[in-house]
Write a protein that holds these residues in place. Sequence first.
Motif, PDB file in Angstrom:
ATOM      1  N   ASP A  84       0.828  -1.201   0.000  1.00 25.00           N
ATOM      2  CA  ASP A  84       0.000   0.000   0.000  1.00 25.00           C
ATOM      3  C   ASP A  84       0.868   1.258   0.000  1.00 25.00           C
ATOM      4  O   ASP A  84       2.076   1.211   0.280  1.00 25.00           O
ATOM      5  CB  ASP A  84      -0.910  -0.016   1.222  1.00 25.00           C
ATOM      6  N   THR A 140      -9.932  -5.982   7.885  1.00 23.38           N
ATOM      7  CA  THR A 140      -9.270  -4.840   8.525  1.00 23.38           C
ATOM      8  C   THR A 140      -8.160  -4.295   7.631  1.00 23.38           C
ATOM      9  O   THR A 140      -8.003  -3.079   7.471  1.00 23.38           O
ATOM     10  CB  THR A 140      -8.694  -5.258   9.893  1.00 23.38           C
ATOM     11  N   ALA A 143      -9.704  -2.345   4.860  1.00 23.84           N
ATOM     12  CA  ALA A 143     -10.131  -1.015   5.304  1.00 23.84           C
ATOM     13  C   ALA A 143      -8.951  -0.051   5.340  1.00 23.84           C
ATOM     14  O   ALA A 143      -9.082   1.133   4.979  1.00 23.84           O
ATOM     15  CB  ALA A 143     -10.790  -1.116   6.679  1.00 23.84           C
ATOM     16  N   ASN A 144      -7.793  -0.540   5.755  1.00 23.70           N
ATOM     17  CA  ASN A 144      -6.591   0.286   5.780  1.00 23.70           C
ATOM     18  C   ASN A 144      -6.177   0.667   4.357  1.00 23.70           C
ATOM     19  O   ASN A 144      -5.807   1.817   4.078  1.00 23.70           O
ATOM     20  CB  ASN A 144      -5.465  -0.470   6.494  1.00 23.70           C
ATOM     21  N   ARG A 145      -6.237  -0.297   3.458  1.00 27.77           N
ATOM     22  CA  ARG A 145      -5.910  -0.037   2.046  1.00 27.77           C
ATOM     23  C   ARG A 145      -6.888   0.980   1.456  1.00 27.77           C
ATOM     24  O   ARG A 145      -6.494   1.909   0.739  1.00 27.77           O
ATOM     25  CB  ARG A 145      -5.959  -1.346   1.271  1.00 27.77           C
ATOM     26  N   ASP A 146      -8.148   0.811   1.773  1.00 27.11           N
ATOM     27  CA  ASP A 146      -9.176   1.722   1.278  1.00 27.11           C
ATOM     28  C   ASP A 146      -8.910   3.152   1.733  1.00 27.11           C
ATOM     29  O   ASP A 146      -8.990   4.109   0.955  1.00 27.11           O
ATOM     30  CB  ASP A 146     -10.542   1.246   1.766  1.00 27.11           C
ATOM     31  N   ARG A 147      -8.571   3.310   3.006  1.00 35.36           N
ATOM     32  CA  ARG A 147      -8.292   4.641   3.544  1.00 35.36           C
ATOM     33  C   ARG A 147      -7.135   5.303   2.813  1.00 35.36           C
ATOM     34  O   ARG A 147      -7.203   6.486   2.448  1.00 35.36           O
ATOM     35  CB  ARG A 147      -7.974   4.526   5.043  1.00 35.36           C
ATOM     36  N   GLN A 148      -6.073   4.539   2.593  1.00 42.14           N
ATOM     37  CA  GLN A 148      -4.883   5.113   1.952  1.00 42.14           C
ATOM     38  C   GLN A 148      -5.145   5.535   0.511  1.00 42.14           C
ATOM     39  O   GLN A 148      -4.712   6.601   0.080  1.00 42.14           O
ATOM     40  CB  GLN A 148      -3.733   4.107   2.009  1.00 42.14           C
ATOM     41  N   ARG A 150      -8.202   6.081  -0.945  1.00 44.32           N
ATOM     42  CA  ARG A 150      -9.238   7.127  -1.039  1.00 44.32           C
ATOM     43  C   ARG A 150      -8.661   8.495  -0.716  1.00 44.32           C
ATOM     44  O   ARG A 150      -9.058   9.497  -1.314  1.00 44.32           O
ATOM     45  CB  ARG A 150     -10.404   6.798  -0.108  1.00 44.32           C
ATOM     46  N   SER A 151      -7.703   8.544   0.214  1.00 42.06           N
ATOM     47  CA  SER A 151      -7.087   9.833   0.545  1.00 42.06           C
ATOM     48  C   SER A 151      -6.297  10.407  -0.618  1.00 42.06           C
ATOM     49  O   SER A 151      -5.988  11.603  -0.646  1.00 42.06           O
ATOM     50  CB  SER A 151      -6.177   9.683   1.768  1.00 42.06           C
ATOM     51  N   GLU A 157     -13.835   1.511  -2.961  1.00 44.98           N
ATOM     52  CA  GLU A 157     -14.923   1.396  -1.991  1.00 44.98           C
ATOM     53  C   GLU A 157     -14.728   0.159  -1.130  1.00 44.98           C
ATOM     54  O   GLU A 157     -14.393  -0.919  -1.648  1.00 44.98           O
ATOM     55  CB  GLU A 157     -16.266   1.304  -2.720  1.00 44.98           C
ATOM     56  N   TRP A 177     -12.889  -5.228  -0.950  1.00 42.48           N
ATOM     57  CA  TRP A 177     -12.472  -3.901  -1.409  1.00 42.48           C
ATOM     58  C   TRP A 177     -12.627  -3.840  -2.919  1.00 42.48           C
ATOM     59  O   TRP A 177     -12.124  -4.717  -3.644  1.00 42.48           O
ATOM     60  CB  TRP A 177     -11.017  -3.666  -1.006  1.00 42.48           C
TER      61      TRP A 177
END
Length: 430
Positions: A84, A140, A143-148, A150-151, A157, A177
Amino acid sequence: MILLVAAFSDPIWRKPQAAPAFRSELPSGGTLDAVIIGGGIMGLSTALHAARAGLSVQVLDAGAIGQGASGLNGGQVIPGLKYDPDWLIEHFGKERGEALVEFAASTADAVFDVIRDEKLAVPFTRNGWIQAAHTETALTAAANRDRQWRSRGADVELLDQAGIAAMTGAKGYFGGWLDRRAGVIDPLSYTLELARVGLAAGARITEQQRVVKLSKDADVWRISTQGGAELRARSVVLATNAYTDGLLPGLAQTIVPLHSFQIATAPLPAELAAGILPGGQAVSDSRRILVYYRRSPDGRMVLGGRGGMALPSSAADWAHCERALIRLYPALAGIAIEKRWFGRVALTPDHLPHLHEPEKGLLAVVGCQGRGVGLMSALGKRMASYLASGDARQLPFPLSPIKPIPFHAFRQVGVAAAITWYRVLDAFER
């Protein structure tokens, strides 16, 4: 790239009858700007973009174009790398790390852009790719990958259990994801079309020409083939990846080549097809020994995963793929498996592509890590820029020394044992 073909290996992808043969005569004099060894996606992408930049280019493939893993893979076009963005920046430093994140984000674009810009006759769907989480821990991580991502503005999604069930129709996932930058293609058509437009752009492409020796005379490389031809070039690019042999000492010992096995069902009846991947996405799961799957343009279910280290000797060698298919889609238990085939992928110990230049003008690229369609398409364009400019900043990854894996001769034995053990863990993990 040469595929070691079993008599019963029967891919779903078919070479069009009108596909050209690449049997041109080799140049007998003069010095080329570049000779590219290996006619897979990496070699052909490099050749196309180098020819577009005005370089004189010759591609040599030991087999036939599309016969290796570039034409035999699952056709998933996935952006990004195994790691990531935050890890890449921490590992490579802010400047190079950010540049590498930007490159990783663009790899799927490299495929779909060239299909559009060069008007390639390649069936494709760009509706995204799903990484399916089979445990809460994997969710989990998703979700961490998604956050990185999306930012950084990526169209991605996070999917909950209901969401992934609706999008895949598969059993047993906690969530997943969705990366909408991704898609699927016909990989054989893509490989052959890259070769066709590369030829039209001025690159020379010749099949059935195994290179057996490289030597250097002043600033010029001499490339000798098994048939007795000798070419001269200012640069040589080894783009043989999992089919790398002893041409460049030590290079084959930096990778672990593995077989990736695939199956395809008969075309699914309409009542079953309606609930399976209705949006046309591709899927890879989060297991240690992952499986990946998609629907084909003619309505088949196509699934792949790691197979044995030895060449297959019967249909039973694909049984692990059939078990995975029925685990995910129990309703497919009565659907015939009509196609079975395999190819090679190359893994590196750090799960990153490696770029080498042990001598000036001698370049090598290895380590697709199962994401070769997008990664090698994008990397080929950067390699062409490096050949044209000599500026190493054009390369997304640093040039590194060739470092053979310790005890490489025993590595595949260890990998085979690890695969067996990981399958046991995957079977009991929740």
